[in-house]
Motif scaffolding. Structure first.
Motif, mmCIF file in Angstrom:
data_model
loop_
_atom_site.group_PDB
_atom_site.id
_atom_site.type_symbol
_atom_site.label_atom_id
_atom_site.label_comp_id
_atom_site.label_asym_id
_atom_site.label_seq_id
_atom_site.Cartn_x
_atom_site.Cartn_y
_atom_site.Cartn_z
ATOM 1 N N UNK A 177 37.732 49.966 39.332
ATOM 2 C CA UNK A 177 36.068 50.789 38.562
ATOM 3 C C UNK A 177 35.843 49.377 38.408
ATOM 4 N N UNK A 178 36.435 49.024 37.653
ATOM 5 C CA UNK A 178 35.497 47.671 36.244
ATOM 6 C C UNK A 178 35.571 46.208 37.442
ATOM 7 N N UNK A 179 36.198 45.501 38.359
ATOM 8 C CA UNK A 179 36.474 44.531 38.809
ATOM 9 C C UNK A 179 34.946 44.829 40.312
ATOM 10 N N UNK A 180 35.069 46.383 40.332
ATOM 11 C CA UNK A 180 34.338 46.264 41.941
ATOM 12 C C UNK A 180 32.534 46.473 41.159
ATOM 13 N N UNK A 181 32.137 46.457 39.916
ATOM 14 C CA UNK A 181 31.215 46.958 39.268
ATOM 15 C C UNK A 181 30.700 45.156 39.243
ATOM 16 N N UNK A 182 31.750 44.927 38.348
ATOM 17 C CA UNK A 182 31.469 43.163 38.355
ATOM 18 C C UNK A 182 31.208 42.022 39.527
ATOM 19 N N UNK A 183 31.841 42.340 40.731
ATOM 20 C CA UNK A 183 31.725 41.807 41.688
ATOM 21 C C UNK A 183 30.037 42.131 42.661
ATOM 22 N N UNK A 263 33.670 51.861 23.815
ATOM 23 C CA UNK A 263 32.731 51.390 23.242
ATOM 24 C C UNK A 263 33.094 49.809 23.527
ATOM 25 N N UNK A 264 34.065 49.238 23.131
ATOM 26 C CA UNK A 264 34.362 47.810 23.441
ATOM 27 C C UNK A 264 34.795 47.418 25.197
ATOM 28 N N UNK A 265 35.389 48.434 25.814
ATOM 29 C CA UNK A 265 34.878 48.217 27.376
ATOM 30 C C UNK A 265 33.925 48.117 27.905
ATOM 31 N N UNK A 266 32.469 48.449 27.523
ATOM 32 C CA UNK A 266 31.147 48.852 28.096
ATOM 33 C C UNK A 266 30.760 47.028 27.265
ATOM 34 N N UNK A 267 31.106 46.714 26.072
ATOM 35 C CA UNK A 267 31.113 45.168 25.882
ATOM 36 C C UNK A 267 31.513 44.349 26.220
ATOM 37 N N UNK A 268 33.365 44.679 26.908
ATOM 38 C CA UNK A 268 33.731 43.487 27.282
ATOM 39 C C UNK A 268 33.013 43.142 29.419
ATOM 40 N N UNK A 269 32.530 44.634 29.117
ATOM 41 C CA UNK A 269 32.485 44.287 30.561
ATOM 42 C C UNK A 269 30.494 43.932 30.881
ATOM 43 N N UNK A 270 29.644 43.971 29.493
ATOM 44 C CA UNK A 270 28.548 42.948 29.815
ATOM 45 C C UNK A 270 28.969 41.844 30.006
ATOM 46 N N UNK A 271 29.818 40.691 28.818
ATOM 47 C CA UNK A 271 30.247 40.143 28.351
ATOM 48 C C UNK A 271 30.510 39.010 29.489
ATOM 49 N N UNK A 272 31.542 40.470 30.392
ATOM 50 C CA UNK A 272 32.280 39.253 31.905
ATOM 51 C C UNK A 272 31.511 39.160 32.988
ATOM 52 N N UNK A 273 30.220 40.310 33.046
ATOM 53 C CA UNK A 273 29.932 39.497 33.845
ATOM 54 C C UNK A 273 28.576 39.117 33.765
ATOM 55 N N UNK A 274 28.291 38.477 31.984
ATOM 56 C CA UNK A 274 27.343 37.723 31.771
ATOM 57 C C UNK A 274 27.828 35.993 32.240
ATOM 58 N N UNK A 275 29.641 36.192 32.069
ATOM 59 C CA UNK A 275 30.431 34.832 32.307
ATOM 60 C C UNK A 275 30.711 34.491 33.650
ATOM 61 N N UNK A 311 38.283 35.306 45.778
ATOM 62 C CA UNK A 311 38.205 35.265 43.742
ATOM 63 C C UNK A 311 39.093 36.161 44.139
ATOM 64 N N UNK A 312 37.931 37.222 43.888
ATOM 65 C CA UNK A 312 38.275 38.563 44.314
ATOM 66 C C UNK A 312 38.547 39.144 44.223
ATOM 67 N N UNK A 313 39.260 38.958 46.035
ATOM 68 C CA UNK A 313 40.330 39.480 45.844
ATOM 69 C C UNK A 313 41.742 39.436 45.319
ATOM 70 N N UNK A 314 42.284 37.879 45.100
ATOM 71 C CA UNK A 314 43.097 37.461 44.390
ATOM 72 C C UNK A 314 43.213 38.510 42.982
ATOM 73 N N UNK A 315 41.950 38.262 41.845
ATOM 74 C CA UNK A 315 41.597 39.329 41.015
ATOM 75 C C UNK A 315 42.122 40.768 41.142
ATOM 76 N N UNK A 335 37.328 30.984 37.708
ATOM 77 C CA UNK A 335 36.166 31.693 38.914
ATOM 78 C C UNK A 335 36.534 32.525 38.932
ATOM 79 N N UNK A 336 38.067 33.206 39.259
ATOM 80 C CA UNK A 336 38.687 34.998 38.762
ATOM 81 C C UNK A 336 39.011 35.561 37.248
ATOM 82 N N UNK A 337 38.924 34.950 36.469
ATOM 83 C CA UNK A 337 39.038 34.959 34.880
ATOM 84 C C UNK A 337 38.552 35.883 34.251
ATOM 85 N N UNK A 338 37.033 36.527 35.063
ATOM 86 C CA UNK A 338 36.150 37.289 34.089
ATOM 87 C C UNK A 338 37.274 38.907 34.701
#
Length: 399
Positions: A177-183, A263-275, A311-315, A335-338
């Motif tokens: 779910x986290x990856x799908x939201x980010x992409x 809490x930490x997961x939501x913060x990381x979601x914002x940070x990794x989306x930003x990156x 890149x998304x398929x790789x991750x 590019x796949x790191x986040x």
């Protein structure tokens, strides 16, 4: 450096206020309603991962004779009813049938879904409540067939709060779910950086700004202004979504909890989306530096969009392969790191690795921005090293 930061802040404030207070921003907020079908279609991509996740293994902690009979019976049932009728059975030689030993084994071995103990005429099935209820009938059929008598076997059940196997499956769902939201968010929002730059190139505004402010500051300011606009949009969409969920009585507690906690997961979601946004946005800035028309923008951006999906398929395919070379490559490739790291946040509880990943992604973003600035100076401002050589050659030859 301080001057560049100040200038970047001026550009970011200018672009951010111009976008937020424009009439088109309201229609931008309605944007996710249209590509919602993309998110639904992306759910079908989980079939392969689901096959990796749904590979139940049930341990046998009975006497040796009963274990052999159960294995032989499963083989007969698989031939007549289908391979997936009864899950895979494994004999546990190091586990006694005592309840404490069975629970300890379930909590320590992530590969086990449940454990059969007791005897053939009085089997005991231990595991999480959902797993036990799912396989209870099949195990009863297995025991009745093994007895070779027309009797009904009652399965005694022992519910374990959360087995390692069930917890791992839940965390994998959260990682997906986290990856799908980010992409989805990145694909919707990142392209606006490119259109904004091309528009200002067409209107010659970018050249006026470049005469007064360093190009590094202009690119940084534009990138962070668009990121701020994207985060405002996400905040609005999240607020509306959560409000609807509460109004319809949605049970948010039923969502599987990530390993690092919500809490930490939501913060990381914002940070990794930003990156992810900054990485892709800086790449689009480089494309905008090379393109002069809308047609060129479409031609040059298509490979980037297709590459983003690859890149998304790789991750996405590396979710079930933690620690393997493929997963490490997804983590280290910028590019796949986040996407790979947000999956790790759902499955691993150590925090320090995310700090290293964010630093690495930030450094690579600055490298791409610097390269994009060089392209812009060479192709638009005609002030790069190649442009100076061309100018000198023209003066010498008179052309």
């Amino acid at each position: 450096m301080i001057e560049i930061i100040r200038a970047a802040f001026v550009i970011a404030r200018r672009d951010f206020t111009a976008i937020i207070f424009s009439k088109s921003f309201f229609f931008f907020l309605l944007g996710p309603l249209f590509p919602l079908g993309i998110g639904i279609a992306a759910g079908s991509l989980g079939s392969q991962v689901s096959r990796d996740i749904e590979n139940p293994v049930i341990g046998i902690a009975t006497s040796a004779d009963d274990a052999d009979i159960l294995l032989a019976t499963r083989l007969r049932l698989s031939r007549s009813l289908g391979v997936n009728t009864i899950p895979e059975l494994v004999i546990l030689k190091d586990v006694s049938g005592r309840e404490a030993d069975v629970i300890a084994k379930l909590n320590s071995d992530k590969s086990l879904t449940a454990i059969i103990s007791g005897t053939l005429d009085a089997p005991v099935l231990s595991g999480s409540e959902s797993d036990v209820k799912r396989w209870q009938g099949k195990i009863a059929l297995l025991a009745e067939t093994a007895l070779s008598q027309p009797v009904t076997v009652d399965i005694e059940t022992i519910f374990v709060g959360q087995t390692s196997s069930a917890s791992e499956r839940d965390q994998l769902l959260t990682a997906q779910a986290g990856q799908a939201i980010l992409i989805l968010l990145t694909m919707i929002l990142a392209g606006m950086v490119l259109s904004n730059l091309v528009e200002e190139k067409t209107n010659k505004i970018i050249e006026i700004l470049a005469a007064a402010i360093p190009m590094d500051a202009i690119f940084l300011g534009k990138l962070f202004a668009m990121l701020g606009m994207a985060l405002v949009g996400i905040a609005v969409w999240s607020s509306v979504g959560l409000s609807i969920a509460f109004l319809v009585g949605g049970n948010l507690d039923a969502i599987p909890s990530p390993a690092v906690g919500w809490p930490i997961y939501c913060i990381l979601l914002v940070l990794y989306f930003s990156m992810a946004y900054l990485l892709l946005g800086s790449l689009f800035l480089g494309i905008g530096a090379m393109a002069t028309t809308v047609r060129e923008v479409q031609t040059l951006s298509m490979p980037v969009t297709m590459g983003q999906l690859l890149v998304f398929f790789l991750a996405y395919s590396s979710i079930t392969k933690l620690g393997e070379p493929m997963e490490w490559f997804a983590v280290l490739f910028p590019f796949s790191s986040p996407f790979a790291m947000i999956a790790r946040a759902a499955q691993m509880d150590n925090i320090w690795q995310h700090g290293l990943a964010l630093i690495w992604q930030g450094v690579f973003t600055m490298i791409i921005i610097r390269f994009s600035v060089m392209l812009f100076r060479r192709n638009v401002m005609k002030s790069g090293q190649a442009a100076r050589k061309k100018s000198l050659f023209a003066r010498v030859t008179g052309k």
